[in-house]
Structures are given as structure tokens and as C-alpha cells.
Design an enzyme around this catalytic site. Structure first.
Site, PDB file in Angstrom:
ATOM      1  N   ARG A  28      16.791 -17.950  -4.789  1.00  0.00           N
ATOM      2  CA  ARG A  28      16.203 -19.210  -4.331  1.00  0.00           C
ATOM      3  C   ARG A  28      14.692 -19.157  -4.196  1.00  0.00           C
ATOM      4  NH1 ARG A  28      18.770 -19.539   1.152  1.00  0.00           N
ATOM      5  NH2 ARG A  28      18.559 -17.335   0.803  1.00  0.00           N
ATOM      6  N   HIS A  46      25.930 -21.926  -4.243  1.00  0.00           N
ATOM      7  CA  HIS A  46      26.795 -20.910  -4.855  1.00  0.00           C
ATOM      8  C   HIS A  46      27.588 -21.523  -6.008  1.00  0.00           C
ATOM      9  CE1 HIS A  46      26.709 -19.062  -0.620  1.00  0.00           C
ATOM     10  NE2 HIS A  46      25.943 -18.302  -1.393  1.00  0.00           N
ATOM     11  N   LYS A  98      29.136  -7.720  10.383  1.00  0.00           N
ATOM     12  CA  LYS A  98      28.598  -9.076  10.300  1.00  0.00           C
ATOM     13  C   LYS A  98      29.576 -10.061  10.935  1.00  0.00           C
ATOM     14  CE  LYS A  98      26.379 -12.028   6.899  1.00  0.00           C
ATOM     15  NZ  LYS A  98      26.062 -12.201   5.486  1.00  0.00           N
ATOM     16  N   SER A 128      23.709 -20.127   3.316  1.00  0.00           N
ATOM     17  CA  SER A 128      24.852 -20.065   4.228  1.00  0.00           C
ATOM     18  C   SER A 128      24.383 -19.972   5.673  1.00  0.00           C
ATOM     19  CB  SER A 128      25.737 -18.865   3.881  1.00  0.00           C
ATOM     20  OG  SER A 128      26.341 -19.042   2.627  1.00  0.00           O
TER      21      SER A 128
END
Length: 148
Positions: free
Chosen positions: A90, A17, A41, A127
């Protein structure tokens, strides 16, 4: 003002990030890092802690602000008068998901999305992976920006 909005849950904010933010800085007059809050979440850190840690990272960078938000990204972008959404990609899998989101965001709000590809050495860092490593007691410091 050319304003970019870099959004995510950032739980945690990784060196990947940080790479995207630092590479996006020359492209914008101002960048807002939007820490998404999703009550569905389960997060490792609460939103306030994520915001504070990211603020510390960029305390010496006047072009960066950090804010939490809990509504749609396009509503947050409109409120902040962002001209672009910044997304890191990514892999092909990331690209397909993010492209669909970008198309919907542009359709609903007119806000364009700019994709920055992960540096090759950072493309496997997520993450989710960092949280998994931490869950099993592994040192995650090499995956986090210095000062986070």
C-alpha cells in the site's frame, strides 16, 4: 503448475485483500490463500472463522484454495509447492518491510515474492484500521468484500 501463495493474518479480509487476489488470478494456475495463525497476536476472529469466510468469497473460483498455517511462510510455501509468494503493498513503508521479508524468504527457500500495488482508492485500507473502526462501533461493511 504455477502456484501463488497469498498470505496474511486477514483479520479481517478486506476489499484491499480481495483486489490483490482478483488481480493475481490471471497470473497463476492456482492460488492458495494462507491464513496465518500467530498465537501471540490477538485476533478479532479465530482462524477457522477467517478461513471459512474467505472460502465462501471464492466458492465459485476453482483456482483458489484457503488454508490456515502456523509455521513460517517459507515452510508453508514449500509444503504447498508454491512457486511464488504474493504480497500487496500500500505504501513505501509497506514496501520496505515486505522487501526485507522477500529477501529473507528468497535467501532461505529460493521462493520469489511478487508485489502487487494497492489500487489508489484502497491504499488506506488495512485490517488494523478496520478493527479499530469496529472497536468503536462503526460500520465496517464498506471495507469488506460482499459476502464476507
Amino acid at each position: 503448475m504455477n502456484k501463488g501463495l497469498f498470505v496474511g493474518s486477514f483479520d479481517p479480509f478486506t476489499i484491499g485483500h480481495d483486489s490483490i487476489v482478483r488481480r493475481a488470478l490471471p497470473l497463476f494456475d492456482h492460488i492458495i490463500i494462507g491464513v496465518g495463525v500467530n498465537e501471540r497476536k490477538k485476533c478479532m476472529l479465530d482462524a477457522e472463522e477467517r478461513v471459512n469466510r474467505i472460502k465462501r468469497l471464492y466458492a465459485d473460483e476453482p483456482k483458489i484454495e484457503v488454508r490456515a498455517y502456523s509455521d513460517l511462510t517459507i515452510d508453508f510455501a514449500r509444503r504447498e509447492q508454491a512457486t511464488y509468494i504474493i504480497k500487496g503493498v500500500r505504501s513505501v513503508k509497506d514496501f520496505e518491510y515486505e522487501r526485507e521479508q522477500a529477501d529473507v524468504n528468497r535467501l532461505l527457500s529460493g521462493v520469489e515474492t511478487i508485489f502487487l500495488y494497492a489500487e489508489p482508492q484502497l491504499s488506506s485500507i488495512s485490517s488494523t484500521m478496520v478493527r479499530e473502526l469496529q472497536h468503536f462501533g462503526r460500520d465496517i461493511s464498506e471495507f469488506l468484500p460482499k459476502g464476507y
